[in-house]
Structures are given as C-alpha cells and as structure tokens.
Design an enzyme around this catalytic site. Structure first.
Site, PDB file in Angstrom:
ATOM      1  N   CYS A  50     -12.522 -29.600   6.002  1.00  0.00           N
ATOM      2  CA  CYS A  50     -11.365 -28.745   5.740  1.00  0.00           C
ATOM      3  C   CYS A  50     -10.075 -29.576   5.807  1.00  0.00           C
ATOM      4  O   CYS A  50      -9.928 -30.441   6.657  1.00  0.00           O
ATOM      5  CB  CYS A  50     -11.326 -27.608   6.763  1.00  0.00           C
ATOM      6  SG  CYS A  50      -9.895 -26.520   6.585  1.00  0.00           S
TER       7      CYS A  50
ATOM      8  N   ASP B   5      -7.802  -7.612   0.137  1.00  0.00           N
ATOM      9  CA  ASP B   5      -6.867  -7.917   1.224  1.00  0.00           C
ATOM     10  C   ASP B   5      -7.584  -7.598   2.518  1.00  0.00           C
ATOM     11  O   ASP B   5      -8.468  -6.720   2.551  1.00  0.00           O
ATOM     12  CB  ASP B   5      -5.621  -7.038   1.159  1.00  0.00           C
ATOM     13  CG  ASP B   5      -5.895  -5.635   1.663  1.00  0.00           C
ATOM     14  OD1 ASP B   5      -6.477  -4.831   0.917  1.00  0.00           O
ATOM     15  OD2 ASP B   5      -5.588  -5.347   2.847  1.00  0.00           O
TER      16      ASP B   5
ATOM     17  N   GLN C  51     -11.417   7.283  -5.095  1.00  0.00           N
ATOM     18  CA  GLN C  51     -12.015   7.732  -3.837  1.00  0.00           C
ATOM     19  C   GLN C  51     -13.385   8.333  -4.143  1.00  0.00           C
ATOM     20  O   GLN C  51     -13.902   8.146  -5.239  1.00  0.00           O
ATOM     21  CB  GLN C  51     -11.088   8.739  -3.139  1.00  0.00           C
ATOM     22  CG  GLN C  51      -9.783   8.148  -2.611  1.00  0.00           C
ATOM     23  CD  GLN C  51      -9.979   7.254  -1.388  1.00  0.00           C
ATOM     24  OE1 GLN C  51     -11.061   7.171  -0.819  1.00  0.00           O
ATOM     25  NE2 GLN C  51      -8.915   6.530  -1.008  1.00  0.00           N
TER      26      GLN C  51
ATOM     27  N   CYS D 143      -6.947 -28.250   6.167  1.00  0.00           N
ATOM     28  CA  CYS D 143      -5.820 -27.534   6.773  1.00  0.00           C
ATOM     29  C   CYS D 143      -5.279 -28.338   7.963  1.00  0.00           C
ATOM     30  O   CYS D 143      -5.966 -29.200   8.497  1.00  0.00           O
ATOM     31  CB  CYS D 143      -6.247 -26.136   7.211  1.00  0.00           C
ATOM     32  SG  CYS D 143      -6.974 -26.075   8.864  1.00  0.00           S
TER      33      CYS D 143
ATOM     34  N   GLY E  93      -0.544   5.938   2.878  1.00  0.00           N
ATOM     35  CA  GLY E  93      -1.470   7.041   3.153  1.00  0.00           C
ATOM     36  C   GLY E  93      -2.540   6.678   4.173  1.00  0.00           C
ATOM     37  O   GLY E  93      -2.783   7.429   5.121  1.00  0.00           O
ATOM     38  N   PHE E  94      -3.161   5.523   3.991  1.00  0.00           N
ATOM     39  CA  PHE E  94      -4.254   5.143   4.879  1.00  0.00           C
ATOM     40  C   PHE E  94      -3.766   4.994   6.316  1.00  0.00           C
ATOM     41  O   PHE E  94      -4.394   5.481   7.261  1.00  0.00           O
ATOM     42  CB  PHE E  94      -4.896   3.841   4.392  1.00  0.00           C
ATOM     43  CG  PHE E  94      -6.024   3.371   5.260  1.00  0.00           C
ATOM     44  CD1 PHE E  94      -7.276   3.958   5.181  1.00  0.00           C
ATOM     45  CD2 PHE E  94      -5.831   2.347   6.183  1.00  0.00           C
ATOM     46  CE1 PHE E  94      -8.318   3.534   5.991  1.00  0.00           C
ATOM     47  CE2 PHE E  94      -6.865   1.922   7.000  1.00  0.00           C
ATOM     48  CZ  PHE E  94      -8.112   2.521   6.905  1.00  0.00           C
TER      49      PHE E  94
ATOM     50  N   HIS F  41      -5.785 -22.064   9.635  1.00  0.00           N
ATOM     51  CA  HIS F  41      -7.131 -22.472   9.215  1.00  0.00           C
ATOM     52  C   HIS F  41      -7.852 -21.332   8.504  1.00  0.00           C
ATOM     53  O   HIS F  41      -8.443 -21.524   7.434  1.00  0.00           O
ATOM     54  CB  HIS F  41      -7.978 -22.941  10.402  1.00  0.00           C
ATOM     55  CG  HIS F  41      -9.419 -23.054  10.007  1.00  0.00           C
ATOM     56  ND1 HIS F  41      -9.914 -24.143   9.331  1.00  0.00           N
ATOM     57  CD2 HIS F  41     -10.445 -22.168  10.103  1.00  0.00           C
ATOM     58  CE1 HIS F  41     -11.195 -23.938   9.051  1.00  0.00           C
ATOM     59  NE2 HIS F  41     -11.541 -22.747   9.511  1.00  0.00           N
TER      60      HIS F  41
ATOM     61  N   CYS G 278      -7.498 -28.570  11.131  1.00  0.00           N
ATOM     62  CA  CYS G 278      -8.676 -29.449  11.024  1.00  0.00           C
ATOM     63  C   CYS G 278      -8.294 -30.912  10.828  1.00  0.00           C
ATOM     64  O   CYS G 278      -9.009 -31.802  11.277  1.00  0.00           O
ATOM     65  CB  CYS G 278      -9.578 -28.980   9.886  1.00  0.00           C
ATOM     66  SG  CYS G 278     -10.376 -27.391  10.241  1.00  0.00           S
TER      67      CYS G 278
ATOM     68  N   ASP H 142       0.862  -1.179   0.000  1.00  0.00           N
ATOM     69  CA  ASP H 142       0.000   0.000   0.000  1.00  0.00           C
ATOM     70  C   ASP H 142       0.900   1.232   0.000  1.00  0.00           C
ATOM     71  O   ASP H 142       2.128   1.136   0.061  1.00  0.00           O
ATOM     72  CB  ASP H 142      -0.995  -0.036   1.161  1.00  0.00           C
ATOM     73  CG  ASP H 142      -0.319  -0.023   2.518  1.00  0.00           C
ATOM     74  OD1 ASP H 142       0.896   0.241   2.600  1.00  0.00           O
ATOM     75  OD2 ASP H 142      -1.011  -0.286   3.519  1.00  0.00           O
ATOM     76  N   SER H 143       0.292   2.398  -0.054  1.00  0.00           N
ATOM     77  CA  SER H 143       1.078   3.625  -0.254  1.00  0.00           C
ATOM     78  C   SER H 143       1.508   4.257   1.063  1.00  0.00           C
ATOM     79  O   SER H 143       2.310   5.184   1.066  1.00  0.00           O
ATOM     80  CB  SER H 143       0.241   4.637  -1.025  1.00  0.00           C
ATOM     81  OG  SER H 143      -0.813   5.119  -0.190  1.00  0.00           O
TER      82      SER H 143
ATOM     83  N   ASP I 181      -2.463   8.169  -1.724  1.00  0.00           N
ATOM     84  CA  ASP I 181      -3.752   8.865  -1.662  1.00  0.00           C
ATOM     85  C   ASP I 181      -4.048   9.312  -0.246  1.00  0.00           C
ATOM     86  O   ASP I 181      -3.327   8.973   0.696  1.00  0.00           O
ATOM     87  CB  ASP I 181      -4.876   7.963  -2.178  1.00  0.00           C
ATOM     88  CG  ASP I 181      -5.118   6.764  -1.277  1.00  0.00           C
ATOM     89  OD1 ASP I 181      -4.200   6.384  -0.510  1.00  0.00           O
ATOM     90  OD2 ASP I 181      -6.214   6.189  -1.331  1.00  0.00           O
TER      91      ASP I 181
END
Lengths: 375, 375
Positions: free
Chosen positions: A304, A266, A189, A306, A95-96, A335, A309, A92-93, A146
């Site tokens: 499952c 994400d 945005q 994994c 900014g957030f 999991h 499990c 990511d940049s 941003d």
C-alpha cells in the site's frame, strides 16, 4: 457549462465502468463516496481525501440542517466552499437519518416533523423542504426525499412506505425543477420483495431522474438478502443512468454490488473503522489494538502506498491507538479510504479490460489467506 | 559527519540569532520546539509540523519510557524512525514529569522510584538511567537529569534541590560519555533566587555542557517573576552555547525571553490550545467557540498563510469545534504552530537586521488592538 451526464465506457457481465460528468469535475464509476457527514470527512483534511482518489463526497442533509443549518451554509457560499471541497458533492435527502437519529417523529403524507437529536429543537422535512435544503447547500447530486421503514416491517408496511416514497419522489422532481449542471436521483424502495422493487422502479422511471438509487438495503438484512435483491434490482433501472447503492459497505459488499451492476456507493465504514483501530487491507481486516502488533516493524500492508503504510510500522500504529493519540484515527482513516479507492480503481480497470472475474477471484483469494503471520 | 555545534550570527541587545548544526539538520535560533510527547505532535502529521517551519521537536522521556518503552523504540530503530521525523529531536530527562504526573514518588540521592500514572507499574529514573533511555530513543539533544522542587518551596528547599540537581548533572555528564553528533545540555535551577541561580550556573559551567537550559521557570511563578530571573540568568551562562528556556510559553513570554538572550524554547500551549478551540494570532487570542464567529466568513487571520486561514472561514472553524469534529483540532493546532514558527522567524529576522525593538513594539501594538471587530 458542463451539464450533468453519464457515459458508460465498458461492461463486463452486469458490471459497468464509465464517467459521470459534472461542472465540478468527473466521477469515475464504479465510485466510492467517502462520507462527510457534518461538512468534514472525520479525521481527514479534504486535500487528503482527494489524494486517496475520491472524486465525490457525500454530505448529510439531516446533520447539516441542524448544525450549522442550510441557510447559514448558503450565506457562507455553499457547502463546497464551507468545507473546502471543490469537487462534486452528493447529499442525501435527510429522510433516512430522520428515521434513525431524530426523536418525536411524526410522519404524515405531507412530510415529517421531528426533534433534533442534538438539542431537541423542532424541525420539518418534506420533499419540498429537502429540495430547498439541498439547493441551499449547493449539492451537485440531490437525492429525492424518501421514507425508509423501520425494520422489521411487514410486506404490507413496506409496500405502503414504498408508495409514499414514490409520491414523494414525484413531489421531489416537481420541487427540484430544472437546474442545469445539477442532478436529481430517485430512490427505489420495496424491501426484499421483488414485485415491490419492480413497482418502485417503474414508478421512478416514469417520473424520470438523472440517476437511480437502490435504497432500503444495508439496513441489517445481511449480505445474502442484499445480494438477492441486487441480483435483479439494478436491471429494473434505466441502463443509461448511474445506479447508486446507498450505505454500502464492506469491501466484499462493494465487490458484489459492482458485479451486479452498481455504479456508486457510500459508507461511513472506512472512516469510522479508522477511528476505532480497524484497518481494511487486501488481506481483510486488521485490528491494530491487538498486542501482536506492538513490536512489529512492518507496515499494515507492504504493497500500500498510503502515508500510514509508507511511513509507519504496525508497532507505531498500535502505540498511538493505545495512547489515544489523534494521529491514530488520522492515519488509519487515510489508509482505509486509500484502500477503498484503490479497490474501486482495480474494479474499474478490471471491467475495462474484461477481466473482472479474475480480479474478483484474486480479491477473495487474498482475503481468504488472511493477515500476514505474526513475527 | 557533522558534529553538534552552535554559531551565533547576530545579536541585538541581549537577543541572539544563529544556527545549531547537528547531523540531522540545522536548527535556526531562536527556535520554538513543538512538543511531541508520546511520539506525536497531537493532531498533526509530522510533515505538517515541518511545513509550519519547525526544525526540531521535543519528546518526553517520561511518557515514552512508560509507553511504548525506550527499549521497544530502540528495537524499532529509534524515535525518529518510529514517529517519522528525520530532523533533530530533543528529549527531556523525565525528571520534571515524574514530579508532576507520577504517583508514589520516592526521591533519594541515587534517583527516584515512582508509579506510572497510566497503569501503576513501578519504574526508576536516575541520571544514569535517564541517559540510557535518551540514548535508546536516539535523541539528538539529551537533557541532564534534574529535580524540580514542587512549589511553593522555601529558599532552603530550593537550594537543597538545586544542589542535588548539580550532583545529578555531573553524573549525567559522566554517564553520557562521548557521543559525537549528540549533545548534552545541563539545566540551571535555583528558583527565583539570584545567588542560587549563579551558584547553579557556575556548577554547570565547571562540568561543561553543549548547551544550557534555564529550568524551574514557567511553573506558576508568573511572567514578572520569570522575566526578573531572565534579566540576569542567561548572562550567567556561556555565551557560545545555546540557552534553552524549558516549557515556555505564551507568545509574549517567548518574545520577552528572546529579548533577554534565550535561544530555544518548547511548550505544549500551541498544540493544546488548538484542541480546545483557542487560536493564537498576531492580534492575540481568539476563542473559536464564541458565537460571534458562527456567521463570520473571514479567516482567523487574513495575513496568515496556514491551511486553516487560507481555506476556511471562522464560521467553519466554529462549526467543527462545536460539533466535536477532529478537523477542528487539526486545523487550529496547525494554525497555532504556524503562528509560533512565524513569530520565531520574525524574531530571527529582526535580530539579524538589528531591528528587534521595532519588531517587539509592533508585536505588542497589534496585540493591544485585539481581534478584528465582529461583523
């Protein structure tokens, strides 16, 4: 050398499936990207993250620029080598997270200065510096810098912030330059206002990016408001480029976003939940802390595959959570990431087969049934 | 069904190498047993523990009887199934930890009552109850219930405590009964007083056990005092049975104990150190917290084949420790357990080749050189 490219192979309604190609490997879309904030997906070895089916990780510019610093990572050979993940990384940049984590922020047209939440040290981010940092990290998919306005915000503030982000998007594009094999994504945005979203999409498309993110959602507006934006926002973006919904989400958010034409997502949720005793299964959420599990010899989800499990009972998972053992976070994170990747694989297969509606109906029906009954 | 047996294959001076056979697999001796206190070797998946070369784990009766309880583990199919470790498990008797962790202890000839350090609940341990718990857990090697006097103690107190432990050893033997494929070990006590150690060894040998532990060491007496006991204590025990030194230790403690005829050891040190940023290498101890590592692209130990050394720099290990990431404990614990098992393998091979003195000289020489110089 493979250039960055995106090929759609099938659509079903607005939903799409395809492959993003990069020199570091292919990313099957719709894709879920586990979050490796500080150069690690918490509680996981990277080979285990890959074993869940992840094609790409997300790294956080803000965290990495503070510790251990982008320059240090560059000296050590880049983020992939540093964290032992050879496949694609999106960063990511910054900014957030500057807006949500840092203190003493000062925002100008040029950029933002702030104090580290770790040690109070002063730092600066701008479109140019964010591009520099993401290049030092060696990111495969770089996000434009941003600004995300703090909520609640007036429509006027949202518009002002969006237009600043669009000017920063142009500066990000200019600073990124031409880097074959690496991609730069712009970020739409505009809050929940359609006219602003359309204005933002037009501005980004005019600049031209390798992919487009829908930003400013999953910030507390609720699923209904988010879906109402996603009902039109992906359609404002170029069809032949990946569309990335940032910071999403719960399994039903993901399914709804994919139905509306999103290709990448994400979220920290599967890994964060794994460390707090929350498991996500086909039947919804399981709170492993609950005493109902303490004598239960059954796995979290019998279907499952994994390690949590396959090899452990709910009683064991309950025990190690209650005793504060690290293996609790390790197994539940594994999991959850496995479940998320299995969900993405199911979505991709359903879109390819033109059976997304059936898949989604089954997805909701099984969740509505809820967890298996106590013994 | 394999019965429990021990076969010595070579000796070099007092040092011995051989194999303990159990229905759940072989244990190559000298053996180091990682500690899985609460049904997990902290920060490790059991398959990773096995990958380091461990043939057997230790479980703690005291912790398991409190949480999740022996009866619950039995209902769930036993400790091996519960914690996903199919190979041999040795359980201690609970006696030592009652003395070091529990509160409101009341010791009588019959046994000991105490309050849980977790929730204050009342519990009872005696030779008979300890044998019952260890059977419920499904332990392959069961330890007799003994008492370890708090230090400092007068010789009179040590003698009194040792004789109580010997009466409890007989009761443990009687309560254990005949369980083919399972072993019961007696525990020698007697502090640092040779006459008491000899008296204890004679009492245990008269009762007859499948193996013999040297207890009451590694409780703060220092390496010199410990070695002075180990100079004669193993020789007081039957030659054809495994000799287990409880709670030891640092790498040089282990080497010195093996030189003196010890076959088995256990210690929390490699796993506990791994969670506090301490690594053990052929060159001694490395404190990964130290700022000297922050730009160091080299592995902890270039000759080590563990994942921490194969895939990560000191700079990365430093970063994830400083940022409090779980992968720090996961990688350093893996490294430390790998190093310990590699040390054991080296000792076994050296004894088999009749080259222990050379091996030990090299061991000390490399440690004396210390860690590689900073860049």
């Amino acid at each position: 050398m493979t250039r960055f490219s995106f090929r759609l192979s099938a659509t079903d309604g607005k939903a799409r499936t395809g492959v993003i190609s990069t020199p570091r490997g292919e990313i099957r879309t719709p894709a879920f990207m586990p979050v490796g904030t500080a150069a690690t997906v918490k509680a996981m070895m990277p080979e285990s993250v890959r074993a869940t089916g992840a094609d790409i990780l997300l790294g956080n510019t803000y965290h990495l620029m503070l510790r251990p610093s982008a320059e240090r990572i560059a000296r050590l050979g880049g983020l992939h080598k540093f964290m032992n993940w050879e496949r694609p990384i999106l960063t990511d940049s910054g900014g957030f997270q500057v807006m949500s984590l840092a203190s003493l922020r000062k925002l100008t047209e040029e950029g933002v200065t702030f104090s580290s939440h770790v040690d109070g040290s002063k730092h600066h981010l701008s479109p140019e510096r964010s591009m520099e940092i993401q290049k030092l990290l060696g990111s495969d998919i770089v996000m434009a810098f941003d600004e995300c306005p703090a909520l609640p915000a007036t429509e006027e503030d949202v518009a002002k912030s969006m237009r600043l982000s669009m000017r920063w998007a142009q500066r990000s594009r200019d600073a990124f330059g031409d880097r074959p094999g690496h991609a730069l994504f712009g970020i739409m945005q505009g809050g929940v206002t359609r006219a602003l979203r359309e204005e933002s999409a037009a501005a980004l498309t005019a600049i031209g990016f390798d992919g487009y993110a829908v930003g400013g959602l999953a910030v507390g507006e609720g699923q209904e408001a988010m879906f109402s934006v996603l009902d039109y926002a992906p359609g404002c973006l170029p069809e032949d480029k990946p569309r990335y919904l940032m910071g999403v989400g719960k399994p039903d958010d993901i399914v709804g976003a994919v139905e509306r034409g999103i290709d990448m997502m994400d979220c920290v949720l599967p890994s964060r939940s794994g460390r707090t005793g929350q498991a996500w299964t086909r039947r919804g959420q399981v709170n492993i802390k609950n005493a109902r599990h303490q004598d239960d010899p059954r796995p979290l989800d019998e279907a499952c595959t994994c390690p949590a499990c396959r090899n452990y009972s709910r009683a064991y998972l309950h025990h190690v959570f209650r005793t504060g053992e690290m293996i609790s976070g390790m197994l539940l994170t594994w999991h959850n990431l496995h479940y998320y990747q299995e969900l993405m694989a199911g979505l991709r297969a359903a879109i390819a087969a033109g059976e997304l509606a059936t898949f989604v109906a089954k997805f909701h029906a099984l969740r509505a049934e809820g967890d298996i009954a106590p013994l």
